[in-house]
Design a protein around this motif. Structure first.
Motif, PDB file in Angstrom:
ATOM      1  N   VAL A 106      -4.498  50.405  42.030  1.00 55.45           N
ATOM      2  CA  VAL A 106      -3.094  50.460  41.762  1.00 55.45           C
ATOM      3  C   VAL A 106      -2.646  49.741  40.300  1.00 55.45           C
ATOM      4  O   VAL A 106      -2.855  48.836  40.162  1.00 55.45           O
ATOM      5  CB  VAL A 106      -2.162  49.943  43.122  1.00 55.45           C
ATOM      6  CG1 VAL A 106      -0.553  50.189  42.751  1.00 55.45           C
ATOM      7  CG2 VAL A 106      -2.675  50.657  44.229  1.00 55.45           C
ATOM      8  N   MET A 107      -1.782  50.589  39.573  1.00 52.60           N
ATOM      9  CA  MET A 107      -1.030  49.983  38.510  1.00 52.60           C
ATOM     10  C   MET A 107       0.183  50.270  38.431  1.00 52.60           C
ATOM     11  O   MET A 107       0.738  51.604  38.720  1.00 52.60           O
ATOM     12  CB  MET A 107      -1.799  50.962  37.196  1.00 52.60           C
ATOM     13  CG  MET A 107      -3.299  50.498  36.997  1.00 52.60           C
ATOM     14  SD  MET A 107      -3.819  51.262  35.385  1.00 52.60           S
ATOM     15  CE  MET A 107      -5.197  51.049  35.543  1.00 52.60           C
ATOM     16  N   GLU A 108       0.958  49.138  38.517  1.00 52.68           N
ATOM     17  CA  GLU A 108       2.364  49.221  38.643  1.00 52.68           C
ATOM     18  C   GLU A 108       3.023  49.416  37.207  1.00 52.68           C
ATOM     19  O   GLU A 108       2.715  48.496  36.438  1.00 52.68           O
ATOM     20  CB  GLU A 108       2.919  47.989  39.391  1.00 52.68           C
ATOM     21  CG  GLU A 108       2.518  47.938  40.945  1.00 52.68           C
ATOM     22  CD  GLU A 108       3.260  46.758  41.611  1.00 52.68           C
ATOM     23  OE1 GLU A 108       4.071  46.169  40.985  1.00 52.68           O
ATOM     24  OE2 GLU A 108       3.015  46.649  43.025  1.00 52.68           O
ATOM     25  N   PHE A 109       4.231  50.238  37.096  1.00 49.42           N
ATOM     26  CA  PHE A 109       4.962  50.457  35.956  1.00 49.42           C
ATOM     27  C   PHE A 109       6.558  50.133  36.351  1.00 49.42           C
ATOM     28  O   PHE A 109       6.822  50.483  37.461  1.00 49.42           O
ATOM     29  CB  PHE A 109       4.720  51.703  35.409  1.00 49.42           C
ATOM     30  CG  PHE A 109       3.121  51.915  34.573  1.00 49.42           C
ATOM     31  CD1 PHE A 109       2.951  51.755  33.308  1.00 49.42           C
ATOM     32  CD2 PHE A 109       2.231  52.169  35.647  1.00 49.42           C
ATOM     33  CE1 PHE A 109       1.740  51.928  32.782  1.00 49.42           C
ATOM     34  CE2 PHE A 109       0.974  52.203  35.297  1.00 49.42           C
ATOM     35  CZ  PHE A 109       0.783  52.146  33.616  1.00 49.42           C
ATOM     36  N   GLY A 110       7.202  49.741  35.186  1.00 49.79           N
ATOM     37  CA  GLY A 110       8.603  49.538  35.549  1.00 49.79           C
ATOM     38  C   GLY A 110       9.552  51.027  35.266  1.00 49.79           C
ATOM     39  O   GLY A 110      10.634  50.933  35.651  1.00 49.79           O
ATOM     40  N   THR A 111       8.945  51.831  34.393  1.00 50.22           N
ATOM     41  CA  THR A 111       9.703  53.065  34.014  1.00 50.22           C
ATOM     42  C   THR A 111       9.029  54.284  34.399  1.00 50.22           C
ATOM     43  O   THR A 111       7.842  54.486  34.218  1.00 50.22           O
ATOM     44  CB  THR A 111      10.267  53.128  32.572  1.00 50.22           C
ATOM     45  OG1 THR A 111       9.189  53.073  31.741  1.00 50.22           O
ATOM     46  CG2 THR A 111      10.878  51.614  32.297  1.00 50.22           C
ATOM     47  N   LEU A 112       9.907  55.369  34.517  1.00 52.06           N
ATOM     48  CA  LEU A 112       9.161  56.547  34.801  1.00 52.06           C
ATOM     49  C   LEU A 112       8.560  57.008  33.531  1.00 52.06           C
ATOM     50  O   LEU A 112       7.673  57.519  33.453  1.00 52.06           O
ATOM     51  CB  LEU A 112      10.313  57.896  35.266  1.00 52.06           C
ATOM     52  CG  LEU A 112      10.046  59.099  35.293  1.00 52.06           C
ATOM     53  CD1 LEU A 112       8.963  59.456  36.332  1.00 52.06           C
ATOM     54  CD2 LEU A 112      11.065  59.897  35.452  1.00 52.06           C
ATOM     55  N   GLU A 113       9.012  57.008  32.333  1.00 51.64           N
ATOM     56  CA  GLU A 113       8.565  57.225  31.235  1.00 51.64           C
ATOM     57  C   GLU A 113       7.069  56.616  31.051  1.00 51.64           C
ATOM     58  O   GLU A 113       6.237  57.258  30.368  1.00 51.64           O
ATOM     59  CB  GLU A 113       9.654  56.667  29.829  1.00 51.64           C
ATOM     60  CG  GLU A 113      10.794  57.669  29.924  1.00 51.64           C
ATOM     61  CD  GLU A 113      11.803  57.228  30.928  1.00 51.64           C
ATOM     62  OE1 GLU A 113      11.629  56.083  31.402  1.00 51.64           O
ATOM     63  OE2 GLU A 113      12.764  57.773  30.939  1.00 51.64           O
ATOM     64  N   ALA A 114       6.802  55.403  31.310  1.00 54.46           N
ATOM     65  CA  ALA A 114       5.942  54.836  31.192  1.00 54.46           C
ATOM     66  C   ALA A 114       4.459  55.376  31.838  1.00 54.46           C
ATOM     67  O   ALA A 114       3.433  55.517  31.768  1.00 54.46           O
ATOM     68  CB  ALA A 114       5.889  53.164  31.559  1.00 54.46           C
ATOM     69  N   ILE A 115       4.819  55.742  33.387  1.00 46.36           N
ATOM     70  CA  ILE A 115       4.174  56.442  34.424  1.00 46.36           C
ATOM     71  C   ILE A 115       3.551  57.620  33.773  1.00 46.36           C
ATOM     72  O   ILE A 115       2.501  57.972  33.737  1.00 46.36           O
ATOM     73  CB  ILE A 115       4.854  56.748  35.675  1.00 46.36           C
ATOM     74  CG1 ILE A 115       4.997  55.149  36.222  1.00 46.36           C
ATOM     75  CG2 ILE A 115       3.872  57.560  36.449  1.00 46.36           C
ATOM     76  CD1 ILE A 115       5.722  55.443  37.684  1.00 46.36           C
TER      77      ILE A 115
END
Length: 293
Positions: free
Chosen positions: A210-219
């Motif tokens: 699992v890799m967590e991101f803070g924004t939709l754009e980053a995902i």
């Protein structure tokens, strides 16, 4: 006990800091400190724990918080009710999932603003449970959320129907290959993450990177670059897929379809600004062929 004291108490409780509360209220810090001390003296109890990182409500503070929210909200609603005009105006505080805010809301809010320029719109993005909590605590007038769990103080109407898909880099053409990659998601509490993990477990996959991101754009950027896969609404990712940057993989219907709800408090005064938004949501939903309950 004055309403001003309760407003100051609420600001400190929500901000967790005298400094931040003073900035939010437009007061000097000494005034905020004095108000809190006066309130504690009047109630003969300690309302906050003081520590190096700020302020945290005590059990007495938590009890007062419930009533303070009700009192301040009722005062605000009374003021709004007494100043109702034929033309909606004033602040309208909305919350939304990032995915909904990215695709569904720009056109809707632009049309709303054009029709009612006197309304001051604000939009906060976050996870469903965070947004529902803000609605419950009167910090938002309404919010667009997923996976709504019925509660006695919240009413919800379904406004958008979403199709979810597994998204991978364009070079990955099969779902089996996609499932060997890390999953790119928001932090815990995200409904899309929960559904993705549930679906993976249904396929017997219990260990996944699992890799967590803070924004939709980053995902989306990470998926496009080949860093991993994600579960996203078709409405969000379709243009990226049409541009040949990602590949879309369908999943079983029980995991792929869901509704986005617009939630408000049941016991709150509904200003005309919010009534008009709900009306527009009903019109756009029916035009899209998705019926409200």
């Amino acid at each position: 006990m004055e309403s001003t004291d309760l407003r100051v108490f609420l600001a400190v409780a929500r901000e967790g800091s005298i400094t931040k509360a003073a900035a939010r209220l437009g007061y000097v810090q000494s005034n905020v400190t004095a108000r809190i001390q006066q309130l504690e003296a009047e109630l003969q109890t300690v309302l906050f724990y003081r520590h190096n990182r700020g302020m945290k409500t005590t059990s007495s503070g938590e009890n007062l918080l419930v009533y303070a929210e009700r009192v301040v909200t009722l005062l605000e609603e009374a003021s709004r009710a007494m100043t109702v005009s034929s033309e909606p105006s004033g602040p309208l505080r909305l919350g939304s999932l990032q995915t909904t805010a990215a695709v569904r809301l720009p056109g809707l809010l632009a049309a709303y603003h054009k029709r009612f320029p006197g309304v001051s719109l604000s939009l906060t993005t976050g996870l469903s449970h965070e947004l529902i909590e803000k609605v419950q605590h009167y910090e938002l007038d309404g919010a667009f959320v997923a996976l709504h769990a019925p509660t006695t103080d919240i009413q919800a109407i379904p406004v958008f129907e979403e199709e979810r898909l597994i998204v991978s880099e364009q070079a990955i053409q099969t779902l089996d290959e996609a499932l060997t990659k890390p999953i790119l998601v928001f932090s815990s509490g995200c409904s899309y993450r929960e559904i993705l993990e549930e679906w993976l477990r249904s396929r017997g996959i219990v260990a996944f990177n699992v890799m967590e991101f803070g924004t939709l754009e980053a995902i989306i950027g990470g998926v496009t670059a080949g860093l991993g896969i994600s579960l996203l609404p078709k409405s969000v990712i379709s243009r990226t897929a049409e541009a040949g940057l990602v590949h879309l993989h369908p999943i079983p219907e029980e995991y792929s379809h869901s509704a986005t709800f617009f939630v408000t408090r049941k016991d709150s005064f509904i200003p005309s600004s919010l009534q008009e938004l709900i009306q527009m949501l009903g019109e756009s939903t029916i035009n899209a062929g998705y019926k409200l309950n």
